[in-house]
Write a protein that holds these residues in place. Sequence first.
Motif, short mmCIF file in Angstrom:
data_model
loop_
_atom_site.label_atom_id
_atom_site.label_comp_id
_atom_site.label_asym_id
_atom_site.label_seq_id
_atom_site.Cartn_x
_atom_site.Cartn_y
_atom_site.Cartn_z
N PHE A 45 0.94 -10.12 15.27
CA PHE A 45 1.48 -11.47 15.24
C PHE A 45 0.55 -12.38 14.45
O PHE A 45 -0.63 -12.07 14.22
N GLN A 46 1.09 -13.50 14.06
CA GLN A 46 0.33 -14.54 13.35
C GLN A 46 0.39 -15.82 14.18
O GLN A 46 1.49 -16.30 14.50
N ASN A 47 -0.75 -16.34 14.54
CA ASN A 47 -0.82 -17.57 15.33
C ASN A 47 -1.00 -18.73 14.34
O ASN A 47 -2.06 -18.92 13.75
N ILE A 48 0.07 -19.50 14.18
CA ILE A 48 0.05 -20.65 13.29
C ILE A 48 0.26 -21.90 14.15
O ILE A 48 1.35 -22.11 14.68
N GLY A 49 -0.77 -22.72 14.31
CA GLY A 49 -0.59 -23.88 15.18
C GLY A 49 -1.80 -24.78 15.19
O GLY A 49 -2.76 -24.62 14.42
N SER A 74 -6.63 -26.89 13.93
CA SER A 74 -5.57 -25.95 13.49
C SER A 74 -6.09 -24.51 13.47
O SER A 74 -7.30 -24.26 13.42
N ILE A 75 -5.11 -23.54 13.50
CA ILE A 75 -5.42 -22.11 13.45
C ILE A 75 -4.31 -21.41 12.68
O ILE A 75 -3.13 -21.77 12.79
N ASN A 76 -4.66 -20.41 11.92
CA ASN A 76 -3.70 -19.57 11.19
C ASN A 76 -4.35 -18.20 11.03
O ASN A 76 -4.88 -17.85 9.99
N ARG A 77 -4.31 -17.43 12.14
CA ARG A 77 -4.99 -16.14 12.16
C ARG A 77 -4.06 -15.06 12.70
O ARG A 77 -3.11 -15.32 13.45
N PRO A 123 5.16 -15.83 14.67
CA PRO A 123 5.97 -14.70 14.18
C PRO A 123 5.33 -13.39 14.61
O PRO A 123 4.11 -13.22 14.50
N THR A 124 6.15 -12.45 15.11
CA THR A 124 5.62 -11.21 15.69
C THR A 124 6.41 -10.02 15.19
O THR A 124 7.65 -10.04 15.15
N LEU A 125 5.72 -8.96 14.80
CA LEU A 125 6.31 -7.66 14.49
C LEU A 125 5.98 -6.75 15.67
O LEU A 125 4.81 -6.49 15.95
N GLU A 126 7.02 -6.26 16.36
CA GLU A 126 6.81 -5.51 17.60
C GLU A 126 7.40 -4.12 17.49
O GLU A 126 8.49 -3.93 16.96
#
Length: 475
Positions: free
Chosen positions: A325-329, A340-343, A134-137
Amino acid sequence: MHRACYKSSFVIGCLIAMALWDLPSPACASDADASWAQTPTTAAAPAAAETPTVEDRTYSLTELLKLALSINPQTREIEEQAYQANLATRLAKSQYAPQISIKALGGIQRTPLAIPATVSPKGYFVSSTQEILPTLELKWLLFDFGRRKGQVEEAQHNADAAQSAVMGAQEKLIYDVSAAYLETISAQGRIRAAQKALDAAGLTEQAVLDQRNHGRATVVQVAEAQRQTAAMRLALTKASGAADTAFAGLVATVGLPPESHFEVDAPSDVATAASLKPLNALIDEALESRPDIFAAKDKVAASEAKIDTARAAYRPTISLTAQVFQNIGEVSSDGSPYSSINRTGNAVFVSFEWALSDGGARATNVSLAVSEKSAAEDSLAAAKDGASQQVVQAYNNLKTSVDNRAQTLAYIKASDVAYQATLDSYRHGLSSITDLMNNEAVLAQAQADQEDADADVQIAKAALDLALGHRLVSP
């Protein structure tokens, strides 16, 4: 897949982006003075027309004009076009605002990657990734060196031209209603003139009958007098029908339902030539007050702004792009357990763009804008010539109508004196029935001509007001 990770949270990034929204737009010497943050002056949308109702009473011309301006459908299309032109101005100003969007990218990726054989005998490994991003641009055009300024000025001038067109349409409606109103007054006046002619024919018939009773008139003369009375009665019927037709035209011009019924108040005065300014002064006045002249001038100004916009395309643009953005994966290599990552991550870029060659598109746009300016200037010159011609024609028509009315009044007075003298002479046996009926017909025609002459003066005065761009009433 590896992503850069920062200690700042996604929520903090959103707040930073919202704070950027409230910042004023950067300004430079060639950029627009009006900021995107300023509230644009946009005309309200035209209200929906309601079914009008009128009372069964006497209406003056001013009341009918105000009623027509509020309900007539003829001007609604032009009013909508003016409203759209104002919205176009607001749309052009919105380019100064930063654009903020939310995007989300999710999916699965399986990527073979090369690796030295000393590490893995196969010479490669497979990375499997599952992510949601998810990204806020934020995108913000900081400097365009006059491009947006030209677009805003062009839109504003087009909006002003559209508003002038509305005024012109309203003034044309005022003239149309005035002309229909005066035609109705004239038609009703012809009824009065026909009634007077019928009364005069009745007097003539009675005089012939009196002469017949005294043996001084023949049966043929009595029949001729009765025929004249019947002719005047027929003329009265025709005048009544013409008045009904004129009133129906007035109702339609105002925009009222066809079954509407009311009385009209006759104007209290008639224009005179003594109240007119010199012709040259009237022409100068028209060139300074006519809406179509204003609209043509605004079109020239809009075309000049379009030239500035086209030339600004030769200059570079500088813009800002920011992302949070949030890197969830999670990721796995060659079937190993998933990590996993959620940063939260972010990025800020300043972009400089300058088109060096575009195959002549910019040069063509400049040439097109210059041509449009030439056409707008020609249209302005034609509008001025047309306005001058209309003023001259309306001025001459008004002077002719005023002179014609003066001659008609003198003719009526002479015809009435001749008729009364002939009637008295006939009663004393000194004039023939032919002379009496001829003078009666002349008087009847003169009275009808007076009503037409009065209406012609008023219509010519309204036409001159239209040519001068005068606003008689407010909508």
